[in-house]
Design an enzyme around this catalytic site. Structure first.
Site, short mmCIF file in Angstrom:
data_model
loop_
_atom_site.label_atom_id
_atom_site.label_comp_id
_atom_site.label_asym_id
_atom_site.label_seq_id
_atom_site.Cartn_x
_atom_site.Cartn_y
_atom_site.Cartn_z
N HIS A 19 0.80 -1.23 0.00
CA HIS A 19 0.00 0.00 0.00
C HIS A 19 0.83 1.28 0.00
O HIS A 19 0.30 2.37 -0.17
CB HIS A 19 -1.05 -0.06 1.11
N HIS A 52 2.99 -8.12 -3.08
CA HIS A 52 2.04 -8.88 -3.89
C HIS A 52 1.95 -8.26 -5.27
O HIS A 52 1.44 -7.15 -5.43
CB HIS A 52 0.67 -8.83 -3.18
N ARG A 58 -2.18 -3.35 -9.66
CA ARG A 58 -2.84 -2.18 -9.06
C ARG A 58 -1.97 -1.49 -8.01
O ARG A 58 -2.14 -0.33 -7.72
CB ARG A 58 -4.19 -2.55 -8.46
N GLU A 79 4.43 -12.50 -3.28
CA GLU A 79 3.06 -13.00 -3.23
C GLU A 79 2.45 -12.88 -4.63
O GLU A 79 2.58 -11.82 -5.26
CB GLU A 79 2.27 -12.10 -2.29
N THR A 110 -7.20 -9.70 -0.84
CA THR A 110 -7.29 -11.15 -0.97
C THR A 110 -8.37 -11.65 -0.01
O THR A 110 -8.17 -11.66 1.20
CB THR A 110 -5.93 -11.80 -0.64
N1 PXP Z 1 -0.77 -12.24 3.84
C1 PXP Z 1 -1.34 -12.39 2.62
C2 PXP Z 1 -1.19 -13.70 1.94
C3 PXP Z 1 -2.00 -11.30 2.00
O1 PXP Z 1 -2.57 -11.47 0.79
C4 PXP Z 1 -2.05 -10.07 2.67
C5 PXP Z 1 -2.71 -8.90 2.01
O2 PXP Z 1 -2.03 -8.55 0.86
C6 PXP Z 1 -1.43 -9.97 3.92
C7 PXP Z 1 -0.82 -11.08 4.49
C8 PXP Z 1 -1.39 -8.69 4.67
O3 PXP Z 1 -2.67 -8.28 5.00
P1 PXP Z 1 -2.88 -6.81 5.54
O4 PXP Z 1 -2.46 -5.88 4.46
O5 PXP Z 1 -4.35 -6.78 5.82
O6 PXP Z 1 -2.05 -6.68 6.77
#
Ligand code: PXP
Length: 256
Positions: A19, A52, A58, A79, A110
């Protein structure tokens, strides 16, 4: 690299920087730079960086993966969806870990775990070259025993248990349901460890909900992104990560 070898009580923190790229892309500029965030996270004590690369790009883009591979000293957890394109990229970059996640274009994040049991044959073929290339393959799944056992059967080294439902239930004030979900995550972690899998968890973790998850003894790693990037607005990325680490250590007790 000693990452597969854990001493009891140790819980790694993987910082997801997707992000940072979301904010950058909102203005179509080069700012803020995900690599700079990753380097700051490293300095603040992150054990790894997660990024990811979504099919629609995006947030993280191909050039970010290249910059991260070249620029960080801690391991990269790449990821991605289990597509041919992502497999080619993973084999080109050979990151420390490849975490396979389900991906739908219309979702905001996800939303569910991967159906390893229902896609067993294809995923076995998919992960084999990744394993042969030296990547630790991780499956992002629910705590469903069928998914855990299927992940072990296809040769994954790691499962990452999806904590999104637990965090959503707690955020909505459904404490009893969140407790039930937490109990299922605990049982899932035990089962995964007994199948010989390394167990990770992530999604939706915050200062408010991380401690019961971090206290699950079988867990070796948490991956946390959205909350930390948001919290960085208020206290800076380094202090936001340090506070998460403090809470994780607190949950683990004196051994941490
Ligand atoms: N683990 C996986 C496999 C994810 O897809 C994500 C979100 O991209 C996260 C962890 C982290 O989640 P968050 O951004 O809600 O902390």
């Amino acid at each position: 690299m000693t990452l597969g070898v854990l001493t009891p009580g140790q819980l790694r923190l993987g910082v997801n920087i997707d992000h940072v790229a979301t904010v950058r892309n909102a203005r179509g500029s080069a700012w803020p730079d995900p690599l700079r965030a990753a380097l700051l996270a490293e300095t603040a004590g992150a054990d790894g960086i997660t990024a990811h690369l979504r099919e629609d790009r995006r947030h993280i883009r191909d050039a970010d993966i290249e910059a991260l591979m070249a620029g960080i000293a801690i391991p990269l957890n790449f990821e991605c969806a289990a597509t041919a394109e992502m497999q080619t990229l993973a084999l080109r970059h050979r990151p420390h870990a490849v975490c396979l996640v389900p991906e739908k274009r219309e979702e905001r994040t996800t939303e569910g775990g991967l159906d390893v049991a229902g896609d067993h044959a294809r995923l076995t073929d998919y992960v084999t070259p990744l394993r042969e290339a030296g990547c630790r393959v991780s499956m992002f799944i629910s705590h469903d025993p069928r998914q855990i056992e299927a992940s072990a059967r296809i040769g994954a080294a790691v499962v990452e248990l999806h904590t999104g439902l637990y965090s959503d239930l707690l955020a909505a004030g459904h404490v009893a349901l969140a407790d039930r979900e937490l109990a299922l995550l605990r049982t899932g972690a035990e089962r995964a460890a007994s199948c010989g899998l390394e167990v990770h968890a992530g999604h939706g973790l915050t200062y408010e909900n991380v401690e019961p998850i971090a206290a699950i003894p079988e867990l070796a790693e948490l991956n946390i992104g959205h909350f930390l990037v948001g919290e960085a607005i208020f206290r800076g990325l380094g202090p936001a990560i340090e506070e998460m680490r403090r809470r994780m250590n607190l949950a683990r007790g004196p051994a941490a």
